[in-house]
Design a protein around this motif. Structure first.
Motif, short mmCIF file in Angstrom:
data_model
loop_
_atom_site.label_atom_id
_atom_site.label_comp_id
_atom_site.label_asym_id
_atom_site.label_seq_id
_atom_site.Cartn_x
_atom_site.Cartn_y
_atom_site.Cartn_z
N UNK A 147 1.11 -1.70 0.00
CA UNK A 147 0.39 0.06 -0.08
C UNK A 147 1.12 1.40 -0.06
N UNK A 148 -0.08 2.56 0.21
CA UNK A 148 0.93 3.86 -0.20
C UNK A 148 1.29 3.69 1.52
N UNK A 149 2.27 4.19 1.46
CA UNK A 149 2.45 5.25 2.91
C UNK A 149 3.11 5.88 3.06
N UNK A 150 3.08 6.72 1.60
CA UNK A 150 3.71 7.89 2.03
C UNK A 150 3.06 9.15 2.85
N UNK A 151 2.26 9.03 2.66
CA UNK A 151 1.21 10.31 3.40
C UNK A 151 1.16 11.25 2.36
N UNK A 152 1.51 11.13 1.62
CA UNK A 152 0.28 12.67 0.45
C UNK A 152 -0.35 12.02 -0.19
N UNK A 153 -1.59 12.90 0.03
CA UNK A 153 -2.51 13.27 -0.12
C UNK A 153 -2.91 14.09 -1.98
N UNK A 154 -3.84 13.52 -2.58
CA UNK A 154 -4.25 14.61 -3.63
C UNK A 154 -4.30 13.49 -5.05
N UNK A 155 -4.27 14.80 -5.82
CA UNK A 155 -4.91 14.63 -7.08
C UNK A 155 -3.47 13.54 -8.20
N UNK A 156 -3.93 11.96 -7.71
CA UNK A 156 -2.39 11.66 -9.08
C UNK A 156 -2.56 11.91 -10.95
N UNK A 157 -2.10 13.12 -11.38
CA UNK A 157 -1.90 14.04 -12.21
C UNK A 157 -1.38 12.84 -13.94
N UNK A 158 -0.23 11.81 -13.47
CA UNK A 158 0.41 11.02 -14.43
C UNK A 158 1.09 10.22 -13.62
N UNK A 159 1.36 8.68 -14.59
CA UNK A 159 2.66 8.05 -13.88
C UNK A 159 3.31 7.59 -15.19
N UNK A 168 10.32 0.55 -9.99
CA UNK A 168 10.15 2.49 -9.87
C UNK A 168 9.42 3.27 -10.72
N UNK A 169 8.20 3.68 -10.03
CA UNK A 169 7.35 4.15 -11.10
C UNK A 169 6.96 6.28 -10.64
N UNK A 170 6.70 7.10 -11.29
CA UNK A 170 7.28 8.27 -10.58
C UNK A 170 5.26 8.43 -11.00
N UNK A 171 5.16 8.93 -9.86
CA UNK A 171 3.86 9.43 -9.58
C UNK A 171 3.92 11.15 -9.94
N UNK A 172 2.91 11.73 -10.28
CA UNK A 172 2.77 13.37 -10.03
C UNK A 172 2.02 13.16 -9.61
N UNK A 173 1.96 13.90 -8.27
CA UNK A 173 0.89 14.55 -7.20
C UNK A 173 0.45 15.94 -7.23
N UNK A 178 0.29 22.54 -3.60
CA UNK A 178 1.90 22.33 -4.43
C UNK A 178 1.93 21.26 -5.47
N UNK A 179 2.85 21.06 -6.85
CA UNK A 179 2.96 19.79 -7.03
C UNK A 179 3.91 18.86 -5.98
N UNK A 180 3.52 17.89 -6.25
CA UNK A 180 4.64 16.50 -5.76
C UNK A 180 5.54 15.56 -6.70
#
Length: 214
Positions: A147-159, A168-173, A178-180
Motif C-alpha cells: 500500500x501507499x505509506x507516503x502520507x501524500x494525499x492529492x490528485x494523481x495527474x500522471x505516472x 520504479x514508478x514516478x507519480x505526479x501528485x 503544490x505539485x509533488x
C-alpha cells in the motif's frame, strides 16, 4: 376713543370668576402631569432587553455546537506529506541511525552528501529517513507492508515507469499547496517511496532516487 370707553372694553373681555377657576384648575393639572412624567424611571430600550434575554443563551449554545463538532468529527485529511504519522494516530518514533532499521530487515539511509539527516520508525513497520540535498528537502520510506505509506494525499495527474528493473514508478501528485513527485520501487520484499517536501522537481527527485535505491 376716550379713557372711559377703553376701560369699558377691557371690563367686557375680563374672564368671569368661573372661567378663572377653570383656567387655574387646568394649569395645576398640567403641572402635576409634568411632575409625574419627570419622576418616571428611565426604561431600557426593548432592543437591549431582548439581547440580554435571548442573545447570550444563543451564543452559549453556538459555542457548545462548535466544541462538539471539533471533538467528535475528524479533521480534513492533509494534502501535504505527514511527518507525524501515516495511518492516522500511529506513533512516529525517532531513532538514532539507519542501524535501528535492522530489526525490520530494512536497509535504508540518506545519500552521500546529505545534511540534516533524521531517522524514525512509523507504526513499528515503516523506516523513515528525512534529509536535505542540494538545498532541497526529501523523505524516503521503506516497509515490508503493501500500500501507499507516503502520507501524500492529492490528485494523481500522471505516472510513468522510470526503472523497470526495480519496478520504479514516478507519480505526479497535485495537492492544494503544490505539485509533488513521488517515486515508488520494490525488490519484491521491501517496498520504498521517495518524495520531495519543499518543491523538488522531477529531475531533482529522480537524481535522489538514483542515489538511494538499493
Amino acid at each position: 376713543m376716550n379713557e372711559n370707553k377703553i376701560n369699558i372694553v377691557l371690563d367686557s373681555v375680563e374672564p368671569t370668576d368661573g372661567a378663572k377657576e377653570r383656567m387655574y384648575s387646568n394649569i395645576m393639572k398640567k403641572a402635576e402631569q409634568q411632575k409625574a412624567k419627570a419622576e418616571e424611571p428611565v426604561q431600557k430600550p426593548k432592543a437591549i432587553r431582548y439581547i440580554a434575554r435571548y442573545a447570550l443563551p444563543i451564543a452559549a449554545c453556538f459555542c457548545l455546537i462548535v466544541l462538539g463538532i471539533t471533538r467528535f468529527f475528524p479533521a480534513k485529511a492533509p494534502t501535504e506529506p505527514s511527518e507525524n504519522n501515516v495511518l492516522g494516530g500511529n506513533p512516529f518514533v525517532a531513532v538514532q541511525s539507519a542501524d535501528d532499521f535492522k530489526p525490520l530487515s530494512i536497509t535504508l539511509d540518506a545519500p552521500e552528501g546529505a545534511k540534516e539527516v533524521s531517522y524514525a520508525i512509523i507504526d513499528g513497520q515503516i523506516a523513515d529517513v528525512s534529509f536535505t540535498l542540494n538545498k532541497k528537502s526529501f523523505t524516503v520510506r521503506a516497509s515490508a507492508q503493501n500500500g501507499d505509506f507516503s502520507g501524500l494525499n492529492g490528485e494523481v495527474t500522471s505516472t510513468e515507469t522510470i526503472d523497470a528493473k526495480n519496478n520504479a514508478v514516478l507519480t505526479v501528485i497535485q495537492t492544494d499547496i503544490g505539485t509533488y513527485y513521488k517515486i515508488t520501487w520494490t525488490n519484491g520484499k521491501i517496498n520504498c517511496c521517495l518524495f520531495g517536501t519543499d518543491g523538488a522537481d522531477k529531475s531533482e527527485t529522480t537524481a535522489v532516487y538514483e542515489a538511494v535505491k538499493k
